[in-house]
Design a protein around this motif. Structure first.
Motif, PDB file in Angstrom:
ATOM      1  N   SER A   4      -3.597  -0.144  -9.878  1.00  0.00           N
ATOM      2  CA  SER A   4      -2.657   0.133  -8.705  1.00  0.00           C
ATOM      3  C   SER A   4      -3.266  -0.696  -7.221  1.00  0.00           C
ATOM      4  O   SER A   4      -4.634  -0.986  -7.310  1.00  0.00           O
ATOM      5  N   ILE A   5      -2.485  -0.918  -6.454  1.00  0.00           N
ATOM      6  CA  ILE A   5      -2.654  -1.491  -5.088  1.00  0.00           C
ATOM      7  C   ILE A   5      -2.174  -0.813  -4.157  1.00  0.00           C
ATOM      8  O   ILE A   5      -1.035  -0.484  -4.114  1.00  0.00           O
ATOM      9  N   ASP A   6      -3.040  -0.470  -3.160  1.00  0.00           N
ATOM     10  CA  ASP A   6      -2.506   0.356  -1.962  1.00  0.00           C
ATOM     11  C   ASP A   6      -2.200  -0.692  -0.865  1.00  0.00           C
ATOM     12  O   ASP A   6      -3.082  -1.447  -0.274  1.00  0.00           O
ATOM     13  N   ILE A   7      -1.019  -0.491  -0.463  1.00  0.00           N
ATOM     14  CA  ILE A   7      -0.183  -1.665   0.318  1.00  0.00           C
ATOM     15  C   ILE A   7      -0.658  -0.952   1.750  1.00  0.00           C
ATOM     16  O   ILE A   7      -0.140   0.014   2.305  1.00  0.00           O
ATOM     17  N   ASP A   8      -1.522  -1.749   2.632  1.00  0.00           N
ATOM     18  CA  ASP A   8      -1.623  -1.141   4.070  1.00  0.00           C
ATOM     19  C   ASP A   8      -0.874  -1.869   5.237  1.00  0.00           C
ATOM     20  O   ASP A   8      -1.020  -1.832   6.525  1.00  0.00           O
ATOM     21  N   LYS A   9      -0.366  -3.274   4.583  1.00  0.00           N
ATOM     22  CA  LYS A   9       0.488  -4.072   5.799  1.00  0.00           C
ATOM     23  C   LYS A   9       1.653  -4.459   4.968  1.00  0.00           C
ATOM     24  O   LYS A   9       1.923  -4.551   3.946  1.00  0.00           O
ATOM     25  N   ASP A  10       2.725  -4.470   5.766  1.00  0.00           N
ATOM     26  CA  ASP A  10       4.059  -4.794   5.261  1.00  0.00           C
ATOM     27  C   ASP A  10       3.981  -6.327   4.677  1.00  0.00           C
ATOM     28  O   ASP A  10       3.359  -7.042   5.428  1.00  0.00           O
TER      29      ASP A  10
END
Length: 392
Positions: A86-92
């Motif tokens: 999994s990857i947590d997206i913190d920037k658009d």
């Protein structure tokens, strides 16, 4: 004899007699100092722009099949091990978004490895067994395991020859990735409770010879169009030559796999898919055949040309069909999601190099300027002074 020597004399022209006018700059201190400052003025802003552009690139890199995952790390060639990351997206991430895989400690530039291919065969032309000597030791069925009874001859023709032949094709990266975007960040793909479901999938990656999974969404957000060079698609990689009747290469088709000798699918364990022969017109294969110059490299896997769902606060799940064994050479594997800028992907090296060179030139220019003002000779570089002291 005199007439003969005279005939060999070059014509009396400025060009042949080397009398053309020429400019020979005198590198006087003011001239050198100005050059240093000009380089500094040009390089420092360019480096700053490159660094700023690289900083705007949003990139996420995650390793998979790490040391803790022993099953996926030590599997036999061809065995599939399913893994979820999994990857947590913190920037658009604005489209287009690019998906890469990355390998460490894999030397594609080794001389014997790099030449183990047949460009003639890859271009779709007819080849004989004798013309693919560079592909050794993966020319025909069983050669890698010293099974010489399958060596082609006048009776067998090309029936036992692999298409593509060679070590590069045989060792093609064969992991595949499927991307899921569940509506809830708490969804735990691959596990209970709330696992990812088919409706969450936005990209399905698979080995072309094995064919697509049972259900592939019609509105996939990713594509493999554009991951390979246009010249590769148009001319360098074509379907293999088709012989007459049964006289054909060992090759795979979409959904119709051929397998390397002694690496066929298991009839008792469906998780073992076998070591499949690549398809020459597969864009993933074309990307792999562009060998890397360094042991750590990344290669483009898929493109999300218009998808806008990678927003801050979302969580991306990636299902990895893990087949490519890296334990034998002490390697590591990564998957990367990245945007790009006008300078390309995230790479600060070029910008830093420009700034460093510019700063060094500025520093040298200041040092030489101070030295010239304080200790320079008043007549240094004076053409009149030099001309007035020519010897008689």
């Amino acid at each position: 004899m005199a007439d003969n020597n005279a005939s060999k004399k070059p014509a009396d022209t400025p060009f042949k007699q080397q009398r053309l006018p020429a400019w020979q700059p005198i590198l006087s201190p003011p001239w050198v100092i100005c050059c240093f400052f000009v380089v500094a003025v040009v390089f420092i802003p360019i480096g700053a722009l490159v660094i700023v552009a690289s900083g705007k690139v949003v990139e996420y890199e995650i390793e998979y099949a790490a040391e803790a995952s022993r099953t996926c790390r030590t599997m036999i060639p061809g065995q599939k091990c399913e893994e979820w990351i999994s990857i947590d997206i913190d920037k658009d991430m604005e489209p287009p978004v690019y998906m890469y895989y990355k390998l460490e400690n894999f030397y594609q530039n080794h001389r014997r490895y790099a030449k183990s291919r047949s460009d003639t065969q890859l271009a779709g032309s007819s080849v004989s067994y004798n013309s693919i000597s560079d592909c050794k030791p993966v020319r025909y069925k069983g050669e890698l395991m010293d099974q010489t009874q399958f060596e082609p001859n006048s009776d067998t023709g090309i029936r036992n020859i692999y298409a593509p032949c060679g070590l590069i094709g045989w060792s093609m990266f064969n992991d595949s990735f499927s991307v899921y975007m569940p509506p809830s960040k708490s969804t735990n793909c691959g596990q209970e409770p709330s696992p990812c479901v088919q409706q969450d999938i936005i990209c399905v990656g698979y080995l072309k010879p094995l064919g697509p999974p049972a259900s592939v969404p019609v509105d996939q957000q990713c594509t493999d169009n554009g991951i390979a060079w246009e010249s590769d698609v148009d001319s360098k990689f074509q379907a293999p030559y088709r012989g007459e009747g049964t006289d054909q290469f060992i090759q795979s088709y979409n959904g119709q796999p051929a397998f390397y000798y002694n690496e066929t699918p298991s009839t008792t364990n469906l998780a073992i898919e076998g070591h499949v022969v690549p398809i020459q017109t597969d864009p993933d294969f074309m990307v792999w055949m562009r060998i890397a110059s360094l042991p750590t490299f990344r290669k483009l896997y898929r493109i999300f040309p218009t998808y806008t769902g990678f927003k801050a606060g979302t969580k991306v799940w990636i299902k990895v069909d893990n087949r490519f064994r890296v334990s034998d050479f002490g390697g590591r594997k990564f998957v990367i999601l990245s945007t790009t800028s006008w300078i390309g992907g995230k790479n600060y090296f070029l910008g830093i190099a420009y700034v460093v060179v510019g700063c060094l030139c500025f520093l040298l220019g200041v040092i030489f300027a101070v030295k010239h003002v304080l200790f320079g000779r008043s007549n240094a570089g004076n053409d009149n002074y030099v001309g007035s002291h020519k010897p008689n």
